[in-house]
Design a protein around this motif. Structure first.
Motif, PDB file in Angstrom:
ATOM      1  N   ARG A  53       0.930  -1.174  -0.041  1.00 27.53           N
ATOM      2  CA  ARG A  53       0.031   0.081  -0.045  1.00 27.53           C
ATOM      3  C   ARG A  53       0.863   1.274   0.058  1.00 27.53           C
ATOM      4  O   ARG A  53       2.032   1.160   0.520  1.00 27.53           O
ATOM      5  N   GLU A  54       0.327   2.272  -0.343  1.00 26.01           N
ATOM      6  CA  GLU A  54       1.058   3.484  -0.361  1.00 26.01           C
ATOM      7  C   GLU A  54       0.032   4.721   0.315  1.00 26.01           C
ATOM      8  O   GLU A  54      -0.940   4.421   0.102  1.00 26.01           O
ATOM      9  N   PRO A  55       0.666   5.619   0.882  1.00 29.52           N
ATOM     10  CA  PRO A  55      -0.147   6.581   1.553  1.00 29.52           C
ATOM     11  C   PRO A  55      -0.891   7.492   0.710  1.00 29.52           C
ATOM     12  O   PRO A  55      -0.434   7.780  -0.579  1.00 29.52           O
ATOM     13  N   TYR A  56      -2.153   7.953   0.662  1.00 28.55           N
ATOM     14  CA  TYR A  56      -3.072   8.643  -0.050  1.00 28.55           C
ATOM     15  C   TYR A  56      -2.347  10.037   0.206  1.00 28.55           C
ATOM     16  O   TYR A  56      -1.913  10.576   1.105  1.00 28.55           O
ATOM     17  N   THR A  57      -2.302  10.841  -1.240  1.00 29.76           N
ATOM     18  CA  THR A  57      -2.019  12.294  -1.037  1.00 29.76           C
ATOM     19  C   THR A  57      -2.917  13.130  -0.659  1.00 29.76           C
ATOM     20  O   THR A  57      -4.101  12.909  -0.613  1.00 29.76           O
ATOM     21  N   GLN A  58      -2.645  14.208  -0.310  1.00 26.45           N
ATOM     22  CA  GLN A  58      -3.863  15.199   0.010  1.00 26.45           C
ATOM     23  C   GLN A  58      -4.918  15.337  -1.181  1.00 26.45           C
ATOM     24  O   GLN A  58      -5.750  15.564  -0.928  1.00 26.45           O
ATOM     25  N   GLU A  59      -3.975  15.509  -2.341  1.00 25.18           N
ATOM     26  CA  GLU A  59      -4.924  15.701  -3.615  1.00 25.18           C
ATOM     27  C   GLU A  59      -6.082  14.409  -3.697  1.00 25.18           C
ATOM     28  O   GLU A  59      -7.142  14.823  -3.859  1.00 25.18           O
ATOM     29  N   VAL A  85      10.229  -1.487  -1.522  1.00 26.05           N
ATOM     30  CA  VAL A  85       8.628  -1.646  -1.874  1.00 26.05           C
ATOM     31  C   VAL A  85       8.637  -3.150  -2.563  1.00 26.05           C
ATOM     32  O   VAL A  85       7.916  -4.045  -2.228  1.00 26.05           O
ATOM     33  N   ILE A  86       9.728  -3.588  -3.281  1.00 26.92           N
ATOM     34  CA  ILE A  86       9.578  -5.054  -3.971  1.00 26.92           C
ATOM     35  C   ILE A  86       9.638  -5.905  -2.972  1.00 26.92           C
ATOM     36  O   ILE A  86       8.993  -7.063  -2.791  1.00 26.92           O
ATOM     37  N   ILE A  87      10.716  -5.885  -2.292  1.00 31.11           N
ATOM     38  CA  ILE A  87      10.989  -6.886  -0.986  1.00 31.11           C
ATOM     39  C   ILE A  87      10.096  -7.153  -0.322  1.00 31.11           C
ATOM     40  O   ILE A  87       9.628  -8.242   0.062  1.00 31.11           O
ATOM     41  N   GLY A 133      -4.139   2.641   3.566  1.00 30.68           N
ATOM     42  CA  GLY A 133      -3.370   3.117   2.430  1.00 30.68           C
ATOM     43  C   GLY A 133      -4.090   2.596   1.145  1.00 30.68           C
ATOM     44  O   GLY A 133      -5.049   1.981   1.033  1.00 30.68           O
ATOM     45  N   LYS A 134      -3.330   3.263   0.099  1.00 33.09           N
ATOM     46  CA  LYS A 134      -4.181   2.843  -1.234  1.00 33.09           C
ATOM     47  C   LYS A 134      -3.140   1.657  -2.013  1.00 33.09           C
ATOM     48  O   LYS A 134      -2.136   1.631  -1.790  1.00 33.09           O
ATOM     49  N   ARG A 135      -3.917   1.176  -2.860  1.00 29.68           N
ATOM     50  CA  ARG A 135      -3.182  -0.272  -3.339  1.00 29.68           C
ATOM     51  C   ARG A 135      -2.231   0.560  -4.428  1.00 29.68           C
ATOM     52  O   ARG A 135      -2.604   1.341  -5.179  1.00 29.68           O
ATOM     53  N   ARG A 136      -1.035  -0.141  -4.434  1.00 30.99           N
ATOM     54  CA  ARG A 136       0.066   0.542  -5.193  1.00 30.99           C
ATOM     55  C   ARG A 136      -0.305   0.029  -6.827  1.00 30.99           C
ATOM     56  O   ARG A 136      -0.887  -1.166  -7.062  1.00 30.99           O
ATOM     57  N   GLN A 137       0.038   1.042  -7.778  1.00 35.18           N
ATOM     58  CA  GLN A 137      -0.348   0.697  -9.077  1.00 35.18           C
ATOM     59  C   GLN A 137       0.723   0.245  -9.915  1.00 35.18           C
ATOM     60  O   GLN A 137       1.774   0.214  -9.181  1.00 35.18           O
ATOM     61  N   ASP A 138       0.853   0.189 -11.059  1.00 29.82           N
ATOM     62  CA  ASP A 138       1.910  -0.345 -11.713  1.00 29.82           C
ATOM     63  C   ASP A 138       2.822   0.935 -12.543  1.00 29.82           C
ATOM     64  O   ASP A 138       3.674   0.537 -13.628  1.00 29.82           O
ATOM     65  N   ILE A 139       2.521   2.170 -12.004  1.00 29.26           N
ATOM     66  CA  ILE A 139       3.415   3.212 -12.639  1.00 29.26           C
ATOM     67  C   ILE A 139       3.999   3.795 -11.303  1.00 29.26           C
ATOM     68  O   ILE A 139       3.206   4.302 -10.440  1.00 29.26           O
TER      69      ILE A 139
END
Ligand SMILES: C[S@@+](CC[C@H](N)C(=O)[O-])C[C@H]1O[C@@H](n2cnc3c(N)ncnc32)[C@H](O)[C@@H]1O
Length: 395
Positions: A200-206, A318-320, A290-296
């Protein structure tokens, strides 16, 4: 693996059997232990100086390694036809000044390059555990051919992602082309039962402002979603009328009536002017996971690398984290400056790094020893020759 009726053909493509059976093994001469703390099961991490082809074959004859590696990341040469050197400024250069030290040479191309990579990928697959996976970092000039090779070796059904990695800031350049700011990472598993820790990655303020446009009387951001979902339930409680309202045709309430009452009491249902109820979702609760990580991915490489083509450390983390668990063995057979090894060390994984450049091995040792509490690792010489001066210096 699903058999395919097409493949990449080129001259000198050897049968897979021959690669596995005929690649010679080498002696891994133990040179020195570095670091302080033992890892689990008396394991010492391994930093191996030498050509990775016979080294991979040698690792295959070790039952504590064969089929036990959970994650492989490689960032091989990209057939660039460059000599990568390290200048006095310690930055990557392709100049040929006498004062520069060669980091590595990337001169293979065409069929020779593809067979070079294919042979190694075949041996790497043999080393992987059934729940293991591999990430191959490559550029967009040759990456599409490498994808075909990976489909052949790992099976098209085991292709998981082609990750676009934003590697640098946009630059002004003289070519008649769009600026190239990305490369690619091909992600394959060995089987369909691969380790996946749902990164997961944090949501941005945007993101938060876009997804949760409403603000309640306490200043909390929220949004609303329908209280019903697709699918009719004729007999169940969620198909029944609630406060005199039936769910719309072809839909059912998300919750049984008593739960809807409870939600309303807690102020979690918003009623429109026309009396339509919607469920309130609060940003502060929703974003915790957190939000699911995408492929970019945007992971720019260091501006002042210690080694040419040194990759971003956070990307390796992130990969590990996504594709291995604590204590698992991670392999990088084109280790360069040891970015994978450093990330594995930080995250408590066991690791094996291989490189045939003395400069790469030297930088890897320095980076690892700079870390507090670096666990024990052993330097091996797999060249069958005395260690070059560059490496003697740091013993
Ligand atoms: C692109 S660099 C890797 C950079 C690395 N990802 C980092 O973050 O520093 C490729 C590396 O592969 C190594 N290499 C190339 N051919 C090799 C071979 N046959 N055996 C072992 N290492 C090899 C080179 O010496 C070089 O260090």
């Amino acid at each position: 693996m699903v058999k395919k009726d097409y493949e990449l053909t080129y001259s000198g493509k050897k049968p897979k059997r021959e690669i596995i059976s005929k690649t010679p093994i080498v002696n891994l001469e133990k040179i020195k232990d570095f670091g302080k703390f033992r890892t689990l099961n008396n394991w010492n991490n391994m930093l191996i100086f030498g050509d990775n082809l016979p080294v991979l074959k040698t690792l295959l004859s070790d039952p504590s390694i064969k089929g036990k590696i959970k994650l492989i990341y490689i960032d091989p040469p990209f057939a660039t036809n460059h000599n990568f050197r390290v200048g006095k400024s310690r930055t990557a250069t392709i100049s040929a000044s006498e004062e520069d030290e060669t980091a590595y040479i990337d001169r293979l191309h065409g069929s020779k390059y593809f067979e070079f990579l294919r042979e190694r990928l075949i041996l790497m697959r043999e080393l992987l555990a059934d729940d293991g996976s591999i990430y191959v970092h490559i550029d967009c000039k040759i990456g599409h051919y490498v994808k075909i090779l990976m489909d052949e070796i790992f099976g098209e059904e085991n292709f998981i992602n082609d990750i676009t990695r934003i590697k640098c800031n946009p630059k002004n350049f003289p070519r008649k082309a769009y600026g190239n700011i990305k490369d690619m990472i091909l992600f394959y598993s060995k089987t369909n039962k691969y380790i996946w820790n749902d990164p997961r990655e944090p949501y941005t303020q945007e993101d938060i402002e876009k997804l949760f446009p409403k603000i309640d009387e306490n200043g909390r951001r929220y949004t609303t979603v329908p209280l019903h979902a697709p699918g009719e339930t004729k007999n169940g409680a969620t198909g029944k009328s609630w406060r005199g309202m039936l769910p719309p045709k072809g839909r059912h309430w998300r919750y049984p009536p008593e739960v809807l009452e409870e939600l309303d009491k807690k102020g979690l249902i918003e009623w429109s002017k026309r009396g339509v109820p919607r469920l309130k979702i609060y940003a502060d609760e929703f974003i915790k996971k957190g939000k699911r990580r995408q492929d970019i991915w945007e992971f720019k490489d260091p501006q002042y690398p210690s080694y040419p083509t040194e990759k971003n450390l956070d990307m390796h983390k992130v990969i590990i984290e996504a594709s291995s668990n604590s204590g698992d063995i991670v392999l990088d057979a084109f280790a360069g400056s040891g970015t994978t090894l450093v990330a594995a060390e930080i995250l408590g994984r066991r690791w094996i790094g291989i490189d045939n450049s003395p400069y790469a091995i030297k930088i890897s040792i320095k980076r690892l020893l700079k870390m507090k509490n670096c666990r024990l690792f052993t330097l091996y010489n797999a060249t069958g020759k005395p260690l070059p001066e560059t490496l003697q210096e740091i013993l």
